[in-house]
Design a protein around this motif. Structure first.
Motif, PDB file in Angstrom:
ATOM      1  N   ASN A  60      37.665  45.624  43.273  1.00 32.16           N
ATOM      2  CA  ASN A  60      37.123  44.763  44.325  1.00 32.16           C
ATOM      3  C   ASN A  60      35.739  44.240  43.971  1.00 32.16           C
ATOM      4  O   ASN A  60      35.305  43.220  44.500  1.00 32.16           O
ATOM      5  CB  ASN A  60      37.077  45.489  45.666  1.00 32.16           C
ATOM      6  CG  ASN A  60      38.447  45.626  46.287  1.00 32.16           C
ATOM      7  OD1 ASN A  60      39.378  44.916  45.924  1.00 32.16           O
ATOM      8  ND2 ASN A  60      38.579  46.539  47.224  1.00 32.16           N
ATOM      9  N   ASN A  95      42.739  40.492  38.356  1.00 35.77           N
ATOM     10  CA  ASN A  95      44.164  40.287  38.079  1.00 35.77           C
ATOM     11  C   ASN A  95      44.494  40.541  36.612  1.00 35.77           C
ATOM     12  O   ASN A  95      45.530  41.118  36.286  1.00 35.77           O
ATOM     13  CB  ASN A  95      44.603  38.879  38.483  1.00 35.77           C
ATOM     14  CG  ASN A  95      44.691  38.726  39.981  1.00 35.77           C
ATOM     15  OD1 ASN A  95      44.883  39.694  40.706  1.00 35.77           O
ATOM     16  ND2 ASN A  95      44.535  37.498  40.457  1.00 35.77           N
ATOM     17  N   ASP A 151      35.497  39.590  40.098  1.00 40.73           N
ATOM     18  CA  ASP A 151      36.077  38.367  40.643  1.00 40.73           C
ATOM     19  C   ASP A 151      37.602  38.436  40.510  1.00 40.73           C
ATOM     20  O   ASP A 151      38.121  39.192  39.687  1.00 40.73           O
ATOM     21  CB  ASP A 151      35.492  37.122  39.969  1.00 40.73           C
ATOM     22  CG  ASP A 151      35.879  36.989  38.520  1.00 40.73           C
ATOM     23  OD1 ASP A 151      37.013  36.562  38.257  1.00 40.73           O
ATOM     24  OD2 ASP A 151      35.027  37.298  37.668  1.00 40.73           O
ATOM     25  N   PRO A 152      38.338  37.674  41.309  1.00 45.72           N
ATOM     26  CA  PRO A 152      39.803  37.788  41.359  1.00 45.72           C
ATOM     27  C   PRO A 152      40.509  37.557  40.027  1.00 45.72           C
ATOM     28  O   PRO A 152      41.489  38.224  39.720  1.00 45.72           O
ATOM     29  CB  PRO A 152      40.221  36.735  42.383  1.00 45.72           C
ATOM     30  CG  PRO A 152      39.014  36.504  43.215  1.00 45.72           C
ATOM     31  CD  PRO A 152      37.845  36.743  42.324  1.00 45.72           C
TER      32      PRO A 152
END
Length: 76
Positions: free
Chosen positions: A39, A47, A42-43
Motif C-alpha cells: 500500500n 501490481n 504506487d499501484p
C-alpha cells in the motif's frame, strides 16, 4: 506435549469462562504486513511486485529484496 489433569482443565475452563483473554491489536500478522508494504507503493509498482511474487512463488518482500540486491550489484 504435556497433558492437563481434570482439575487443571476445569480451572482453565472456569478462568476463560469468567474472563476475556487479551489479544494483541494493531500489530497484524504476515499478510497484514505484506499488504501495508504494498500500500505504500504506487499501484503500478505494487501490481508488478504482486505478479512477480505470484509467478516466482515468493513473498512481495522477497521480490523487493531481489530488486534492491540487483541494483546494488549494478552499482558495484
Amino acid at each position: 506435549m504435556a497433558t492437563m489433569t481434570d482439575e487443571e482443565a476445569d480451572a482453565l475452563d472456569e478462568l476463560l469462562t469468567r474472563t476475556t483473554p487479551k489479544i494483541r491489536v494493531g500489530e497484524g500478522g504476515f499478510f497484514t504486513k505484506q499488504r501495508n508494504l504494498l500500500n505504500a507503493l504506487d499501484p503500478v509498482v505494487a501490481n508488478y511486485i504482486r505478479s512477480q511474487a505470484e509467478i516466482k512463488h515468493l513473498s512481495p518482500s522477497e521480490i523487493i529484496g531481489d530488486l534492491v540486491r540487483e541494483k546494488i550489484t549494478a552499482v558495484l
